[in-house]
Design a protein around this motif. Structure first.
Motif, PDB file in Angstrom:
ATOM      1  N   LEU A 195       2.136   1.764  -3.428  1.00  0.00           N
ATOM      2  CA  LEU A 195       1.091   2.274  -4.312  1.00  0.00           C
ATOM      3  C   LEU A 195       0.893   3.768  -4.114  1.00  0.00           C
ATOM      4  O   LEU A 195       0.740   4.526  -5.093  1.00  0.00           O
ATOM      5  N   VAL A 196       0.903   4.216  -2.881  1.00  0.00           N
ATOM      6  CA  VAL A 196       0.766   5.645  -2.607  1.00  0.00           C
ATOM      7  C   VAL A 196       1.939   6.424  -3.193  1.00  0.00           C
ATOM      8  O   VAL A 196       1.766   7.507  -3.781  1.00  0.00           O
ATOM      9  N   CYS A 205       3.095   9.855 -10.085  1.00  0.00           N
ATOM     10  CA  CYS A 205       2.293  10.136 -11.287  1.00  0.00           C
ATOM     11  C   CYS A 205       1.669  11.532 -11.223  1.00  0.00           C
ATOM     12  O   CYS A 205       1.625  12.255 -12.225  1.00  0.00           O
ATOM     13  N   ALA A 206       1.169  11.912 -10.036  1.00  0.00           N
ATOM     14  CA  ALA A 206       0.581  13.243  -9.893  1.00  0.00           C
ATOM     15  C   ALA A 206       1.618  14.334 -10.124  1.00  0.00           C
ATOM     16  O   ALA A 206       1.342  15.343 -10.786  1.00  0.00           O
ATOM     17  N   GLN A 259       3.727   5.590  -5.798  1.00  0.00           N
ATOM     18  CA  GLN A 259       3.565   5.628  -7.249  1.00  0.00           C
ATOM     19  C   GLN A 259       2.509   6.646  -7.679  1.00  0.00           C
ATOM     20  O   GLN A 259       2.685   7.355  -8.681  1.00  0.00           O
ATOM     21  N   LEU A 260       1.410   6.734  -6.920  1.00  0.00           N
ATOM     22  CA  LEU A 260       0.380   7.720  -7.241  1.00  0.00           C
ATOM     23  C   LEU A 260       0.906   9.138  -7.092  1.00  0.00           C
ATOM     24  O   LEU A 260       0.610  10.020  -7.921  1.00  0.00           O
ATOM     25  N   LEU A 261       1.686   9.384  -6.037  1.00  0.00           N
ATOM     26  CA  LEU A 261       2.271  10.715  -5.873  1.00  0.00           C
ATOM     27  C   LEU A 261       3.241  11.036  -6.999  1.00  0.00           C
ATOM     28  O   LEU A 261       3.297  12.185  -7.482  1.00  0.00           O
ATOM     29  N   GLN A 268       0.821  -1.204   0.000  1.00  0.00           N
ATOM     30  CA  GLN A 268       0.000   0.000   0.000  1.00  0.00           C
ATOM     31  C   GLN A 268       0.860   1.261   0.000  1.00  0.00           C
ATOM     32  O   GLN A 268       0.550   2.239  -0.692  1.00  0.00           O
ATOM     33  N   SER A 269       1.956   1.246   0.777  1.00  0.00           N
ATOM     34  CA  SER A 269       2.847   2.407   0.788  1.00  0.00           C
ATOM     35  C   SER A 269       3.511   2.603  -0.574  1.00  0.00           C
ATOM     36  O   SER A 269       3.676   3.737  -1.037  1.00  0.00           O
TER      37      SER A 269
END
Length: 304
Positions: A279-280, A286-287, A282-284, A276-277
């Protein structure tokens, strides 16, 4: 008014400490027993040889400070059982740990004025109260930093100890299935390795044999000293079914299986938290990349 209030508070605190030092309060029963234990351990500690040499001045200083701080803790009735258990599983001394805390807090008092001098030179702060508050904050921070380190290290080492206890129960059950009695099976399983966890168990069993205490009681005492619930539960279970070999074997096998399932659940939980960490993260990422791509266009539209 602020300086007068601080001076009055410092004077009142000094007078209070002076009165408590000259006329100490009458300790309770628990504090008296703790003080006797501290003095006994202090005698054992002082009987140990202190290495000589110029490089051992820090050890000599800790050896001089540690017993006095431990005696003060015992006089005040501060037992710190959980912290003592963490130190016991890390095989570290109580008095040396207290000496380290005191020396670090003193270094924090010296570290505060250094930060205040840097703020003074840069012009960020010209107040005379800043060095005082920084010194007190650094002293409190440095005093509690060893506690955090000890608790984190003890938590990791206690996990390793629980893993070894699960394997140890399987070995004891195998020895019982081979026809050995419970005391012989407990000792034989502990002698199969020289790891630190099995060595602790083996030393506890050896002490129990020399002192005439049952071995499951010794395991319970070891669990109390190291704050390992599995050993305490094992001691209680063996005390109930020690006379029936079949029940002991079944109980040990069931407990070992339960500990393995619990360990697997903890490992899966840690893996899920790490995924989960990631994934977070990776999302940051990408943003941030999208913001990097759209920032020039957005700025051009705003200029129009």
């Amino acid at each position: 008014m602020i300086y007068q209030a601080l001076a009055g508070a410092a004077l009142g605190l000094g007078l209070f400490l002076l009165v408590r030092a000259v006329f100490p309060g009458r300790p309770g029963a628990a504090a008296t027993v703790a003080q006797i234990d501290a003095l006994r351990s202090r005698g054992q500690y002082m009987a140990a040889s202190v290495p000589d040499g110029q490089g051992e001045r820090g050890s000599r200083l800790r050896a001089a400070i540690g017993p006095r701080v431990a005696e003060f803790y015992a006089r005040m009735g501060w037992q710190q059982r959980s912290l003592r258990a963490d130190l016991a599983i890390l095989d570290r001394g109580w008095e040396g740990f207290l000496a380290t805390k005191v020396l670090l807090s003193v270094s924090g008092l010296l570290f505060g004025p250094l930060i205040a001098s840097g703020l003074w030179l840069t012009g960020l702060s010209r107040s005379l109260l800043v060095p005082v508050w920084l010194s007190l904050a650094c002293m409190a921070l440095f005093f509690f930093l060893p506690d955090l380190e000890i608790r984190n290290n003890a938590q990791e080492k206690r996990k390793d100890f629980r893993r070894v206890v699960g394997a140890y129960l399987d070995l004891v059950a195998m020895n019982l299935a081979g026809g050995r009695g419970l005391p012989e099976a407990l000792m034989a399983a502990a002698e199969l390795s020289d790891g630190w966890a099995l060595r602790r168990i083996r030393d506890a069993l050896t002490d129990a044999r020399l002192t005439g205490v049952s071995q499951w009681v010794a395991l319970g005492r070891l669990g109390d000293r190291l704050n390992v619930d599995e050993l305490k539960d094992l001691s209680a279970a063996l005390g109930l079914v020690a006379d029936d070999g079949a029940k002991v074997r079944q109980s040990l096998a069931a407990r070992a299986e339960t500990m393995r399932h619990r360990e697997m659940a903890e490992i899966e939980g840690q893996a899920g938290a790490q995924s989960q960490s990631m994934l977070v993260a990776q999302l940051l990422l990408c943003a941030a990349f999208l913001i990097f791509l759209t920032f020039p266009a957005v700025m051009r539209v705003l200029q129009w």
